[in-house]
Design an enzyme around this catalytic site. Sequence first.
Site, PDB file in Angstrom:
ATOM      1  N   ALA A  50       2.829  -5.499  -0.119  1.00  0.00           N
ATOM      2  CA  ALA A  50       2.213  -5.759  -1.420  1.00  0.00           C
ATOM      3  C   ALA A  50       0.721  -5.493  -1.302  1.00  0.00           C
ATOM      4  O   ALA A  50       0.160  -5.585  -0.193  1.00  0.00           O
ATOM      5  CB  ALA A  50       2.449  -7.204  -1.871  1.00  0.00           C
ATOM      6  N   ALA A  52      -1.616  -7.358  -2.136  1.00  0.00           N
ATOM      7  CA  ALA A  52      -2.331  -8.584  -1.788  1.00  0.00           C
ATOM      8  C   ALA A  52      -2.177  -9.003  -0.327  1.00  0.00           C
ATOM      9  O   ALA A  52      -2.837  -9.946   0.115  1.00  0.00           O
ATOM     10  CB  ALA A  52      -1.862  -9.731  -2.681  1.00  0.00           C
ATOM     11  N   TYR A  53      -1.292  -8.322   0.434  1.00  0.00           N
ATOM     12  CA  TYR A  53      -1.116  -8.684   1.847  1.00  0.00           C
ATOM     13  C   TYR A  53      -2.248  -8.075   2.671  1.00  0.00           C
ATOM     14  O   TYR A  53      -2.445  -6.873   2.648  1.00  0.00           O
ATOM     15  CB  TYR A  53       0.227  -8.164   2.379  1.00  0.00           C
ATOM     16  N   SER A  54      -3.080  -8.817   3.410  1.00  0.00           N
ATOM     17  CA  SER A  54      -3.001 -10.256   3.590  1.00  0.00           C
ATOM     18  C   SER A  54      -4.342 -10.877   3.170  1.00  0.00           C
ATOM     19  O   SER A  54      -5.172 -11.241   3.996  1.00  0.00           O
ATOM     20  CB  SER A  54      -2.684 -10.588   5.046  1.00  0.00           C
ATOM     21  N   GLU A  64      -4.585  -4.812   3.600  1.00  0.00           N
ATOM     22  CA  GLU A  64      -4.522  -4.584   5.055  1.00  0.00           C
ATOM     23  C   GLU A  64      -3.140  -4.104   5.494  1.00  0.00           C
ATOM     24  O   GLU A  64      -3.009  -3.200   6.314  1.00  0.00           O
ATOM     25  CB  GLU A  64      -4.895  -5.869   5.810  1.00  0.00           C
TER      26      GLU A  64
END
Length: 315
Positions: A50, A52-54, A64
């Site tokens: 995703a 938004a990870y991490s 990332e």
Amino acid sequence: MQKRRLGRTDLEIAPLVFGGNVFGWTADERTSFSLLDRFVEAGFNAVDTADAYSRWVPGNKGGESETIIGKWMKARGNRERVVVITKVGSDMGQGKKDLSAAHIEKAVEDSLKRLQIDAIDLYLSHWPDPTTPHEETLGAYQKLIKAGKVRNIGASNLDAGQLRAALDIARLRDLPRYEVLQPEYNLYDRASYEGPLADLCAAEGLGVITYYSLASGFLSGKYRSIADLGKSARGGGVKKYLDKRGLRILDALDAVAARHKAKPAEVALAWIIARPDVTAPIASATSLEQLESLIRSASLPLSAADTRELDDASA
């Protein structure tokens, strides 16, 4: 490795998906490369991540995991062998969950750049966004599909009512529909998926990829008391499982695992893999030893008695 059709898409995946939430968090780039190499070597082909990870890690800003996966595919030259699943909609600094057309249009370009690919195989709405109509979100996806930047779409964390509404809007407005659902589901967390949501997915022919398939590691048997919670960075999310029912589930996993000379985590994943309404669970590993265990789960044959014992313990 026997592949499974992912809903009505043209994607076929092995019955276990690698969870990329650990990349750039508890697995550095070198370790991540080794894990991905072994995963593909063993016959698996789908990786879930995703944008938004991490972002939750101090010093990280999000992206990332996608960046590491992109570097790995570029280094190995294996893009065509990998089904890339990523998500949009988490807070990336805008202060809210966001499935607006404007955010999706920007976020997809950022993800494509980090992943170093031309098209995302499966793009998921990560969370419901009550401020954005389904029609706007699906309309944004329609443009991305027509532009060849996204091949298929799906959603995570929707309940039956929200999924039904999205499917109805897609049908009514002639928009692309969600073809895959990614719900939280494991031997402990069953109630939110089983019932109306599972029935809807089956009726509509959606593929289902489950997350938190090991209940943040609880179903590995690693955490059996409050004292065990400090064993890893994920221990804090396990405390809620340490109740009478959770310990009963661990006892059943131990019993079934002993009969098969397997590990509890392997049995917990095999239980999901055997469910006819699930395409594949997502699971993460931060070491090759953990990964070998995940790999074994895909070929662990549970008997009807095994399944009944696990069902009863987790009821």
